[in-house]
Design a protein around this motif. Structure first.
Motif, PDB file in Angstrom:
ATOM      1  N   GLY A  23      28.716  35.432  10.682  1.00 29.67           N
ATOM      2  CA  GLY A  23      28.409  36.522   9.760  1.00 29.67           C
ATOM      3  C   GLY A  23      27.603  36.129   8.544  1.00 29.67           C
ATOM      4  N   GLY A  24      27.001  34.967   8.554  1.00 28.40           N
ATOM      5  CA  GLY A  24      26.211  34.530   7.410  1.00 28.40           C
ATOM      6  C   GLY A  24      24.724  34.761   7.607  1.00 28.40           C
ATOM      7  N   THR A  25      24.015  34.826   6.494  1.00 28.58           N
ATOM      8  CA  THR A  25      22.557  34.835   6.477  1.00 28.58           C
ATOM      9  C   THR A  25      22.113  33.582   5.732  1.00 28.58           C
ATOM     10  OG1 THR A  25      22.416  37.248   6.459  1.00 28.58           O
ATOM     11  CG2 THR A  25      20.496  36.052   5.646  1.00 28.58           C
ATOM     12  N   VAL A  26      21.249  32.801   6.362  1.00 27.96           N
ATOM     13  CA  VAL A  26      20.733  31.584   5.727  1.00 27.96           C
ATOM     14  C   VAL A  26      19.522  32.008   4.902  1.00 27.96           C
ATOM     15  CG1 VAL A  26      19.904  29.236   6.074  1.00 27.96           C
ATOM     16  CG2 VAL A  26      21.505  30.248   7.729  1.00 27.96           C
ATOM     17  N   LEU A  27      19.712  32.057   3.580  1.00 22.96           N
ATOM     18  CA  LEU A  27      18.665  32.560   2.705  1.00 22.96           C
ATOM     19  C   LEU A  27      17.518  31.568   2.533  1.00 22.96           C
ATOM     20  CD1 LEU A  27      20.895  34.165  -0.063  1.00 22.96           C
ATOM     21  CD2 LEU A  27      19.730  35.309   1.836  1.00 22.96           C
ATOM     22  N   ASP A  28      17.849  30.269   2.473  1.00 29.95           N
ATOM     23  CA  ASP A  28      16.807  29.281   2.210  1.00 29.95           C
ATOM     24  C   ASP A  28      17.256  27.906   2.665  1.00 29.95           C
ATOM     25  OD1 ASP A  28      18.686  28.455   0.341  1.00 29.95           O
ATOM     26  OD2 ASP A  28      17.492  28.940  -1.403  1.00 29.95           O
ATOM     27  N   VAL A  49      34.488  35.093   4.328  1.00 29.23           N
ATOM     28  CA  VAL A  49      33.548  34.764   5.405  1.00 29.23           C
ATOM     29  C   VAL A  49      32.843  33.444   5.094  1.00 29.23           C
ATOM     30  CG1 VAL A  49      31.442  35.487   6.615  1.00 29.23           C
ATOM     31  CG2 VAL A  49      33.241  37.166   6.132  1.00 29.23           C
ATOM     32  N   LEU A  50      32.455  33.258   3.834  1.00 30.66           N
ATOM     33  CA  LEU A  50      31.817  31.990   3.449  1.00 30.66           C
ATOM     34  C   LEU A  50      32.775  30.814   3.636  1.00 30.66           C
ATOM     35  CD1 LEU A  50      29.822  33.088   0.283  1.00 30.66           C
ATOM     36  CD2 LEU A  50      28.895  32.499   2.543  1.00 30.66           C
ATOM     37  N   ASP A  51      34.058  31.023   3.315  1.00 30.79           N
ATOM     38  CA  ASP A  51      35.060  29.969   3.544  1.00 30.79           C
ATOM     39  C   ASP A  51      35.137  29.611   5.022  1.00 30.79           C
ATOM     40  OD1 ASP A  51      35.707  29.913   0.843  1.00 30.79           O
ATOM     41  OD2 ASP A  51      37.506  31.161   1.069  1.00 30.79           O
ATOM     42  N   GLU A  52      35.128  30.636   5.867  1.00 30.55           N
ATOM     43  CA  GLU A  52      35.204  30.425   7.309  1.00 30.55           C
ATOM     44  C   GLU A  52      33.977  29.646   7.811  1.00 30.55           C
ATOM     45  OE1 GLU A  52      36.329  33.141  11.220  1.00 30.55           O
ATOM     46  OE2 GLU A  52      35.826  34.133   9.341  1.00 30.55           O
ATOM     47  N   ILE A  53      32.805  30.010   7.311  1.00 30.23           N
ATOM     48  CA  ILE A  53      31.575  29.301   7.692  1.00 30.23           C
ATOM     49  C   ILE A  53      31.656  27.840   7.270  1.00 30.23           C
ATOM     50  CG2 ILE A  53      29.091  29.098   7.216  1.00 30.23           C
ATOM     51  CD1 ILE A  53      29.083  32.233   7.060  1.00 30.23           C
ATOM     52  N   GLU A  54      32.093  27.608   6.019  1.00 30.10           N
ATOM     53  CA  GLU A  54      32.217  26.223   5.544  1.00 30.10           C
ATOM     54  C   GLU A  54      33.203  25.429   6.392  1.00 30.10           C
ATOM     55  OE1 GLU A  54      31.939  24.487   1.487  1.00 30.10           O
ATOM     56  OE2 GLU A  54      32.093  26.603   0.901  1.00 30.10           O
ATOM     57  N   ASN A  55      34.321  26.046   6.754  1.00 26.47           N
ATOM     58  CA  ASN A  55      35.310  25.358   7.597  1.00 26.47           C
ATOM     59  C   ASN A  55      34.712  24.972   8.941  1.00 26.47           C
ATOM     60  OD1 ASN A  55      37.358  25.473   5.691  1.00 26.47           O
ATOM     61  ND2 ASN A  55      38.147  27.421   6.433  1.00 26.47           N
ATOM     62  N   VAL A  96      19.681  21.326  14.465  1.00 24.04           N
ATOM     63  CA  VAL A  96      19.265  22.455  13.628  1.00 24.04           C
ATOM     64  C   VAL A  96      19.709  23.780  14.236  1.00 24.04           C
ATOM     65  CG1 VAL A  96      17.260  23.754  12.781  1.00 24.04           C
ATOM     66  CG2 VAL A  96      17.320  21.274  12.521  1.00 24.04           C
ATOM     67  N   GLU A  97      19.414  23.980  15.506  1.00 25.66           N
ATOM     68  CA  GLU A  97      19.747  25.245  16.167  1.00 25.66           C
ATOM     69  C   GLU A  97      21.258  25.482  16.168  1.00 25.66           C
ATOM     70  OE1 GLU A  97      18.544  27.722  20.197  1.00 25.66           O
ATOM     71  OE2 GLU A  97      18.108  25.579  20.096  1.00 25.66           O
ATOM     72  N   GLU A  98      22.029  24.449  16.461  1.00 25.89           N
ATOM     73  CA  GLU A  98      23.484  24.580  16.480  1.00 25.89           C
ATOM     74  C   GLU A  98      24.012  24.976  15.102  1.00 25.89           C
ATOM     75  OE1 GLU A  98      27.471  21.946  17.609  1.00 25.89           O
ATOM     76  OE2 GLU A  98      25.519  20.953  17.586  1.00 25.89           O
ATOM     77  N   GLU A  99      23.509  24.327  14.055  1.00 24.12           N
ATOM     78  CA  GLU A  99      23.953  24.633  12.690  1.00 24.12           C
ATOM     79  C   GLU A  99      23.629  26.073  12.313  1.00 24.12           C
ATOM     80  OE1 GLU A  99      22.684  23.709   8.103  1.00 24.12           O
ATOM     81  OE2 GLU A  99      21.281  23.900   9.764  1.00 24.12           O
ATOM     82  N   LEU A 100      22.390  26.494  12.539  1.00 26.46           N
ATOM     83  CA  LEU A 100      21.982  27.849  12.162  1.00 26.46           C
ATOM     84  C   LEU A 100      22.721  28.909  12.975  1.00 26.46           C
ATOM     85  CD1 LEU A 100      18.141  27.254  11.724  1.00 26.46           C
ATOM     86  CD2 LEU A 100      19.863  27.478   9.912  1.00 26.46           C
ATOM     87  N   ASN A 101      22.892  28.680  14.282  1.00 28.61           N
ATOM     88  CA  ASN A 101      23.638  29.629  15.111  1.00 28.61           C
ATOM     89  C   ASN A 101      25.081  29.752  14.641  1.00 28.61           C
ATOM     90  OD1 ASN A 101      21.717  30.670  16.890  1.00 28.61           O
ATOM     91  ND2 ASN A 101      21.911  28.942  18.289  1.00 28.61           N
ATOM     92  N   LEU A 102      25.690  28.647  14.272  1.00 30.05           N
ATOM     93  CA  LEU A 102      27.065  28.682  13.765  1.00 30.05           C
ATOM     94  C   LEU A 102      27.148  29.614  12.553  1.00 30.05           C
ATOM     95  CD1 LEU A 102      29.410  25.683  13.170  1.00 30.05           C
ATOM     96  CD2 LEU A 102      29.057  27.378  11.400  1.00 30.05           C
ATOM     97  N   ILE A 103      26.211  29.464  11.635  1.00 31.62           N
ATOM     98  CA  ILE A 103      26.238  30.270  10.404  1.00 31.62           C
ATOM     99  C   ILE A 103      26.063  31.750  10.711  1.00 31.62           C
ATOM    100  CG2 ILE A 103      25.038  30.728   8.226  1.00 31.62           C
ATOM    101  CD1 ILE A 103      24.419  27.633   8.172  1.00 31.62           C
ATOM    102  N   VAL A 104      25.072  32.104  11.533  1.00 29.87           N
ATOM    103  CA  VAL A 104      24.848  33.529  11.811  1.00 29.87           C
ATOM    104  C   VAL A 104      25.943  34.111  12.698  1.00 29.87           C
ATOM    105  CG1 VAL A 104      22.350  33.372  11.422  1.00 29.87           C
ATOM    106  CG2 VAL A 104      23.243  33.178  13.757  1.00 29.87           C
ATOM    107  N   ASP A 105      26.501  33.297  13.606  1.00 31.47           N
ATOM    108  CA  ASP A 105      27.584  33.792  14.466  1.00 31.47           C
ATOM    109  C   ASP A 105      28.830  34.155  13.674  1.00 31.47           C
ATOM    110  OD1 ASP A 105      25.971  33.493  16.674  1.00 31.47           O
ATOM    111  OD2 ASP A 105      27.010  31.722  17.463  1.00 31.47           O
TER     112      ASP A 105
END
Length: 182
Positions: free
Chosen positions: A95-100, A157-163, A84-93
């Motif tokens: 430039g993403g915000t995890v809305l829900d 940025v979303l594409d980069e996060i998904e990649n 969980v922590e790794e996934e969430l850190n990846l997203i915020v690192d």
């Protein structure tokens, strides 16, 4: 005549709010799309979950300036509690915000919870809450599969996060019924 889908109706609502300088009443939105005010209220809640800054006023709905037109995307992921922590850190690192977080449970249907995680500090707080037993990740009820609405400054940025999620094998494919329900 083909019946309008919920997604089509919500697009019309968004456009009406963006085109208006004044609040738009639920009654007006409902008349335009042929639905009740209760359906309008539910659709507004769904649009807020997707990250749209919609406010209710005594005279109707208004949409706040959505900044640089932040992009929002629904992603499906699968991982363990330990990741969980790794996934969430990846997203915020990136430039993403995890809305829900959301799961599709066979008995309960869609279950979601707001997160609004935008920094490593938010991630740390969330993970600590889980470790202290204050909460259990929703992914546990669906064998690790869950969804996040992610907001970022652009589609790139979303594409980069998904990649990056795909590189870590966190990204999961949508099933046909999940795409239709999006």
């Amino acid at each position: 005549m083909k019946e309008m889908t919920g997604g089509e109706r919500r697009k019309i609502f968004l456009q009406m709010l963006k085109d208006s300088n004044l609040p738009v009443s639920g009654t007006v939105l409902g008349r335009k799309t042929g639905v009740s005010r209760q359906v309008v209220v539910q659709d507004m809640a769904l649009l807020r979950m997707q990250g749209h800054q919609i406010m209710s006023t005594a005279r109707g709905y208004v949409i706040e300036d959505e900044g640089q037109h932040d992009a929002v995307r629904l992603v499906k992921v699968c991982h363990t509690n330990e990741q969980v922590e790794e996934e969430l850190n990846l997203i915020v690192d990136f430039g993403g915000t995890v809305l829900d977080v959301m799961v599709n449970h066979r008995a309960y249907g869609k279950v979601s919870a707001p997160l609004n995680i935008r920094s490593r500090r938010d991630v740390k707080r969330f993970v600590e809450d889980i470790k202290t037993g204050k909460s259990t990740p929703l992914l546990n009820v669906t064998s690790g599969y869950h969804f996040h609405h992610i907001k970022a400054e652009s589609e790139d940025v979303l594409d980069e996060i998904e990649n990056e999620l795909a590189k870590k094998d966190f990204l999961a494919e949508f099933l046909p019924y999940e795409i239709a329900a999006e």
